[in-house]
Design a protein around this motif. Structure first.
Motif, PDB file in Angstrom:
ATOM      1  N   SER A  45      27.427 -84.520 -48.795  1.00  0.00           N
ATOM      2  CA  SER A  45      28.780 -84.462 -48.148  1.00  0.00           C
ATOM      3  C   SER A  45      28.691 -85.541 -46.649  1.00  0.00           C
ATOM      4  O   SER A  45      29.821 -86.065 -46.401  1.00  0.00           O
ATOM      5  CB  SER A  45      29.210 -82.995 -47.778  1.00  0.00           C
ATOM      6  OG  SER A  45      29.276 -82.647 -46.510  1.00  0.00           O
TER       7      SER A  45
ATOM      8  N   THR B 297      36.313 -74.865 -36.553  1.00  0.00           N
ATOM      9  CA  THR B 297      35.586 -75.841 -37.360  1.00  0.00           C
ATOM     10  C   THR B 297      36.542 -76.040 -38.596  1.00  0.00           C
ATOM     11  O   THR B 297      36.663 -77.119 -39.054  1.00  0.00           O
ATOM     12  CB  THR B 297      34.242 -75.050 -37.927  1.00  0.00           C
ATOM     13  OG1 THR B 297      33.493 -74.818 -36.650  1.00  0.00           O
ATOM     14  CG2 THR B 297      33.672 -76.132 -38.912  1.00  0.00           C
ATOM     15  N   THR B 298      37.175 -74.951 -39.095  1.00  0.00           N
ATOM     16  CA  THR B 298      38.234 -75.298 -40.216  1.00  0.00           C
ATOM     17  C   THR B 298      39.264 -76.237 -39.810  1.00  0.00           C
ATOM     18  O   THR B 298      39.648 -77.062 -40.803  1.00  0.00           O
ATOM     19  CB  THR B 298      38.674 -74.050 -40.480  1.00  0.00           C
ATOM     20  OG1 THR B 298      37.601 -72.988 -40.675  1.00  0.00           O
ATOM     21  CG2 THR B 298      39.496 -74.041 -41.741  1.00  0.00           C
TER      22      THR B 298
ATOM     23  N   ASP C 161      37.718 -79.433 -40.569  1.00  0.00           N
ATOM     24  CA  ASP C 161      37.639 -79.611 -41.815  1.00  0.00           C
ATOM     25  C   ASP C 161      38.973 -80.242 -42.465  1.00  0.00           C
ATOM     26  O   ASP C 161      38.776 -80.998 -43.300  1.00  0.00           O
ATOM     27  CB  ASP C 161      37.258 -78.358 -42.484  1.00  0.00           C
ATOM     28  CG  ASP C 161      35.863 -77.738 -42.308  1.00  0.00           C
ATOM     29  OD1 ASP C 161      34.896 -78.878 -41.564  1.00  0.00           O
ATOM     30  OD2 ASP C 161      35.444 -76.610 -42.641  1.00  0.00           O
TER      31      ASP C 161
ATOM     32  N   THR D  81      39.450 -83.745 -41.235  1.00  0.00           N
ATOM     33  CA  THR D  81      38.402 -84.918 -42.141  1.00  0.00           C
ATOM     34  C   THR D  81      38.611 -84.911 -43.400  1.00  0.00           C
ATOM     35  O   THR D  81      37.723 -85.477 -44.080  1.00  0.00           O
ATOM     36  CB  THR D  81      37.036 -84.674 -41.712  1.00  0.00           C
ATOM     37  OG1 THR D  81      36.608 -83.116 -41.787  1.00  0.00           O
ATOM     38  CG2 THR D  81      36.758 -84.789 -40.109  1.00  0.00           C
TER      39      THR D  81
ATOM     40  N   LYS E  97      37.872 -82.268 -45.597  1.00  0.00           N
ATOM     41  CA  LYS E  97      36.932 -81.354 -46.441  1.00  0.00           C
ATOM     42  C   LYS E  97      37.672 -80.189 -46.994  1.00  0.00           C
ATOM     43  O   LYS E  97      37.116 -79.757 -48.096  1.00  0.00           O
ATOM     44  CB  LYS E  97      35.834 -80.895 -45.370  1.00  0.00           C
ATOM     45  CG  LYS E  97      34.649 -80.069 -45.932  1.00  0.00           C
ATOM     46  CD  LYS E  97      33.595 -79.674 -44.954  1.00  0.00           C
ATOM     47  CE  LYS E  97      32.480 -79.203 -45.709  1.00  0.00           C
ATOM     48  NZ  LYS E  97      31.552 -78.498 -44.532  1.00  0.00           N
ATOM     49  N   THR E  98      38.678 -79.686 -46.146  1.00  0.00           N
ATOM     50  CA  THR E  98      39.582 -78.617 -46.557  1.00  0.00           C
ATOM     51  C   THR E  98      40.814 -78.917 -46.670  1.00  0.00           C
ATOM     52  O   THR E  98      41.414 -79.594 -45.788  1.00  0.00           O
ATOM     53  CB  THR E  98      39.376 -77.403 -45.799  1.00  0.00           C
ATOM     54  OG1 THR E  98      37.888 -77.089 -45.453  1.00  0.00           O
ATOM     55  CG2 THR E  98      40.040 -76.113 -45.996  1.00  0.00           C
TER      56      THR E  98
ATOM     57  N   GLU F 278      37.580 -87.828 -47.816  1.00  0.00           N
ATOM     58  CA  GLU F 278      36.815 -87.868 -46.545  1.00  0.00           C
ATOM     59  C   GLU F 278      36.264 -89.234 -46.287  1.00  0.00           C
ATOM     60  O   GLU F 278      36.702 -89.591 -45.277  1.00  0.00           O
ATOM     61  CB  GLU F 278      35.419 -87.153 -46.856  1.00  0.00           C
ATOM     62  CG  GLU F 278      35.724 -85.534 -47.289  1.00  0.00           C
ATOM     63  CD  GLU F 278      35.583 -85.386 -48.684  1.00  0.00           C
ATOM     64  OE1 GLU F 278      36.032 -86.173 -49.644  1.00  0.00           O
ATOM     65  OE2 GLU F 278      35.087 -84.243 -49.142  1.00  0.00           O
TER      66      GLU F 278
ATOM     67  N   ARG G 287      33.128 -87.594 -36.976  1.00  0.00           N
ATOM     68  CA  ARG G 287      32.962 -86.013 -36.833  1.00  0.00           C
ATOM     69  C   ARG G 287      31.431 -86.001 -36.546  1.00  0.00           C
ATOM     70  O   ARG G 287      30.562 -86.441 -37.118  1.00  0.00           O
ATOM     71  CB  ARG G 287      33.363 -85.469 -38.093  1.00  0.00           C
ATOM     72  CG  ARG G 287      33.039 -84.058 -37.749  1.00  0.00           C
ATOM     73  CD  ARG G 287      33.587 -83.250 -39.192  1.00  0.00           C
ATOM     74  NE  ARG G 287      33.548 -81.816 -38.968  1.00  0.00           N
ATOM     75  CZ  ARG G 287      34.072 -80.875 -39.697  1.00  0.00           C
ATOM     76  NH1 ARG G 287      34.535 -81.320 -40.779  1.00  0.00           N
ATOM     77  NH2 ARG G 287      33.601 -79.562 -39.561  1.00  0.00           N
TER      78      ARG G 287
ATOM     79  N   PHE H 185      28.980 -82.529 -36.436  1.00  0.00           N
ATOM     80  CA  PHE H 185      29.130 -81.332 -37.184  1.00  0.00           C
ATOM     81  C   PHE H 185      28.503 -80.013 -36.433  1.00  0.00           C
ATOM     82  O   PHE H 185      27.638 -80.514 -35.522  1.00  0.00           O
ATOM     83  CB  PHE H 185      28.470 -81.265 -38.563  1.00  0.00           C
ATOM     84  CG  PHE H 185      29.233 -81.766 -39.576  1.00  0.00           C
ATOM     85  CD1 PHE H 185      29.970 -81.243 -40.702  1.00  0.00           C
ATOM     86  CD2 PHE H 185      29.015 -83.247 -39.759  1.00  0.00           C
ATOM     87  CE1 PHE H 185      30.598 -81.999 -41.443  1.00  0.00           C
ATOM     88  CE2 PHE H 185      29.918 -83.863 -40.744  1.00  0.00           C
ATOM     89  CZ  PHE H 185      30.724 -83.270 -41.492  1.00  0.00           C
TER      90      PHE H 185
END
Ligand SMILES: Nc1ncnc2c1ncn2[C@@H]1O[C@H](COP(=O)(O)OP(=O)(O)OP(=O)(O)O)[C@@H](O)[C@H]1O
Ligand SMILES: [Mg+2]
Lengths: 370, 263
Positions: free
Chosen positions: A244, B62-63, B66, B69, B71-72, B92, B102, B104
């Motif tokens: 990922s 963080t969400t 996400d 980017t 991811k979610t 992504e 980003r 992390f």
């Protein structure tokens, strides 16, 4: 030079290819130049056996590329091998011409037996060598593309992916067993006579096939090493280690996976195409899920993500198989299983890792004494 | 699903930030198994701005990253990068290539690659398969790697495997990866966790120097650090914006005090 640059920093590969080069010179000398009866003479059946091992080694490299470097445990690579083999087998069937049992110049024996009147469309063109060779690459390549595109795009990974690769080869096994599929059913394709007009029984043809297998192995090795050394290779390893994260720096992981999977499938196809004329038969048994698992075991035993380890593993395990199936045919599968368990437990990096460790520790001892 | 359909957007070039905002988040909602992690979140980030986002654990910081980017995917709402890039339709890698980088919360580097290779992989440029097969580092790219290693203080670790770095060094390496990516918008999740006081100061310097040319969003728990860099602070709580303003304004806000003291 190009090759030295590829093998720079690859000691194992240098040694492996050097040994291969010696074998490719020595075997023809011992087989063709040393007269029969001389104790140094190498019988042709041994040459062919070695040639078979070399095609297995090429297949193992293909698996190591996707498993060792890309992290995809394919338990279906036997299918690509078998498809390459079938493409070659179809050409060899057409080469038989009217020398079959039924003497039909237009149809292979099994089609006459099934009362078919004409050649199915997918047999068209296989009388031409170049077309068959193209199919050796294209059929496994296209299947890998379609399969990979569907699986990788829906982000199937890990065990689930391994299971569907097993399902893939199993489905093909069942399909090729059916007579109506048009690939000779249960019996497969066999009774081949010649290739490009050269008799498959002659020592010279067999020697040529052996040498070609060795060259294909060397070529496949260099190709894989070239890929691994490139930036693409580093991206592939990044995908293996942190998939990922690789996406978040902007790589379309699916494209990379599909590409490498295709290259690997085509290498497996080439291996299958060289295998079939040497063993003289291709049948649906080659699609057996067990075969694909065996390949993975060769790679694990040899040591994955080294490429040369795959070669060593494939040749040693198959040599052992030849010896032991001769002695105790029933016990081989258990021995293979036991070997796999032992290697997984005590040699997680396989034989290649063992050699590396020995070298490191020797180096270490020298340093300590100094 | 969006993968195939939006490939055309990939090399998006400069985001159209002709208006002052570069990032628009409007009415975003995300729930995980019925739990609302993001709740009607609306937030704008200006071009060249350095924004700090604070909030208690589980606030949804963080969400939020996400979602930005890719991811979610949110259940509802809008997320735009500039005037033209609909983030909710991109994958992504497409978002990364459009210019959003980003770092992390848990530092993630490519452990079996060397420090320099990590930077090579993260570097901006053509990311296609065939190109990668033939790609070689240009002098310019090599210079960028060397310069970045200098900036993040890892020059001596050029050939070292990234997995062997300390936690703080991995943080730095990830910041370096962000720098070579040359994004327009940097999302930095807890950059100073595990850093010494000195390293924190250097990070603060670095992030402030980036603002202006880039837009930077920093999520951080360390209040001293936030105070040292922040112009504008946004407080997230239970998935939505609780307060916004300068550090002093925010710290004197009654609701913010309650949220932090009420923990
Ligand atoms: N994938 C997920 N599945 C289920 N719940 C999740 C998921 N991701 C986040 N959550 C939940 O959503 C809430 C918000 O999480 P988030 O990580 O965004 O908080 P945060 O503000 O970054 O907190 P912290 O300061 O601890 O990093 C948390 O309660 C978390 O447990
Ligand atoms: Mg967080």
């Amino acid at each position: 030079m190009f090759i030295t640059r590829i093998l720079h920093n690859d000691r194992g590969g240098q040694i492996m290819l050097a040994v291969l080069a010696v074998v490719l010179v020595l075997v023809p000398v011992l087989n063709l130049l040393v007269p029969e009866g001389n104790f140094l003479h190498m019988p042709t059946y041994l040459v062919t056996l070695l040639g078979k091992y070399l095609t297995y080694a090429l297949l193992a490299i293909a698996v190591d590329l996707v498993w060792g470097y890309l992290g995809i445990l394919s338990l279906g690579h036997g299918a690509f091998f078998a498809l390459g083999g079938y493409a070659m087998g179809m050409y060899l069937m057409r080469q038989i011409g009217d020398r079959g049992v039924y003497g039909n110049p237009n149809l292979p024996d099994f089609m006459v037996f099934l009362n078919w009147k004409e050649m199915p469309w997918f047999w068209q063109g296989f009388d031409m060598f170049w077309f068959a060779m193209l199919m050796v690459l294209l059929v496994p390549g296209v299947l890998a593309f379609v399969f990979g595109w569907l699986a990788f795009r829906s982000r199937v990974t890990g065990v689930y992916l391994s299971i569907i690769t097993q399902a893939l080869t199993y489905a093909l096994l069942l399909a090729f067993f059916r007579n109506e599929m048009g690939f000779g059913g249960n019996n497969g394709l066999t009774d081949f006579k010649d290739i490009l007009g050269f008799s498959l029984q002659s020592d010279n043809t067999r020697m040529t096939l052996f040498v070609l297998s060795g060259l294909a192995l060397a070529g496949g090795y260099l190709l894989c090493r070239f890929i691994i050394n490139s930036k693409l290779g580093r991206i592939v390893v990044a995908i293996r280690d942190a998939e990922s994260r690789t996406r978040f720096v902007g790589y379309r992981v699916e494209h990379y996976k599909v590409w490498v999977f295709m290259v690997s499938a085509m290498l497996a196809g080439v291996a299958g195409a060289l295998y079939v004329p040497q063993v003289g038969i291709i049948n649906p048994g080659e699609f057996s899920p067990l075969n694909s698992i065996e390949i993975v075991i060769w790679v694990a035993i040899g040591g994955r993500a080294t490429l040369y380890g795959a070669v060593i593993g494939a040749i040693l395990v198959n040599y052992a198989k030849t010896v032991f199936t001769g002695l105790m045919p029933e016990s081989w599968i258990f021995m293979l299983g036991a070997l796999f368990v032992l290697v997984t437990l005590y040699l997680p990096q396989g034989l290649a890792g063992l050699v590396q460790n020995l070298k490191d520790s020797r180096w270490f001892h020298k340093r300590v004494q100094a | 699903m969006s993968e195939g359909a939006h490939l055309r957007h990939t090399e998006a070039g400069q985001p159209d930030a002709s208006h002052t905002a570069i990032l628009y988040l409007e009415d975003l909602n995300v729930s995980f198994d019925g739990f609302k992690a993001i709740n009607n979140l609306t937030l704008y980030i200006d071009k060249g701005e350095l924004r700090c986002i604070i909030g208690p654990n589980g606030a949804g910081k963080t969400t939020m990253m996400d979602i930005i980017t890719g991811k979610t995917r949110p259940d509802s709402g809008q997320a735009w990068f500039g005037q033209t890039v609909d983030l909710l339709k991109l994958s992504e890698p497409e978002i990364a290539n459009a210019g959003i980088g980003r770092k992390f919360q848990k530092p993630t580097v490519f452990e079996s690659h060397s420090v320099a290779e990590n930077l090579e992989l993260a570097m901006h440029g053509n990311k296609s398969v065939w190109y990668s097969l033939r790609a070689r580092l240009s002098g310019e790219q090599q210079a960028l790697i060397d310069e970045t290693l200098q900036t993040i203080g890892l020059t001596d670790h050029y050939h070292q495997a990234a997995g062997a770095l300390s936690h703080g060094q991995k943080q730095w390496l990830e910041i370096g990866m962000l720098l070579v990516q040359k994004p327009y918008l940097l999302l930095v999740d807890e950059p100073v966790a595990g850093m010494t006081h000195q390293e924190m100061e250097r990070t603060a310097e670095l992030l402030t120097s980036l603002a202006g040319k880039h837009s930077v969003v920093v999520v951080e728990h360390d209040m001293d650090f936030v105070r040292s860099i922040a112009h504008q602070v946004t407080v997230l709580h239970q998935g939505s914006v609780l307060a916004e303003g300068t550090m002093d304004e925010v710290q004197n806000d009654q609701r913010v005090i309650e949220v932090y003291l009420g923990e």
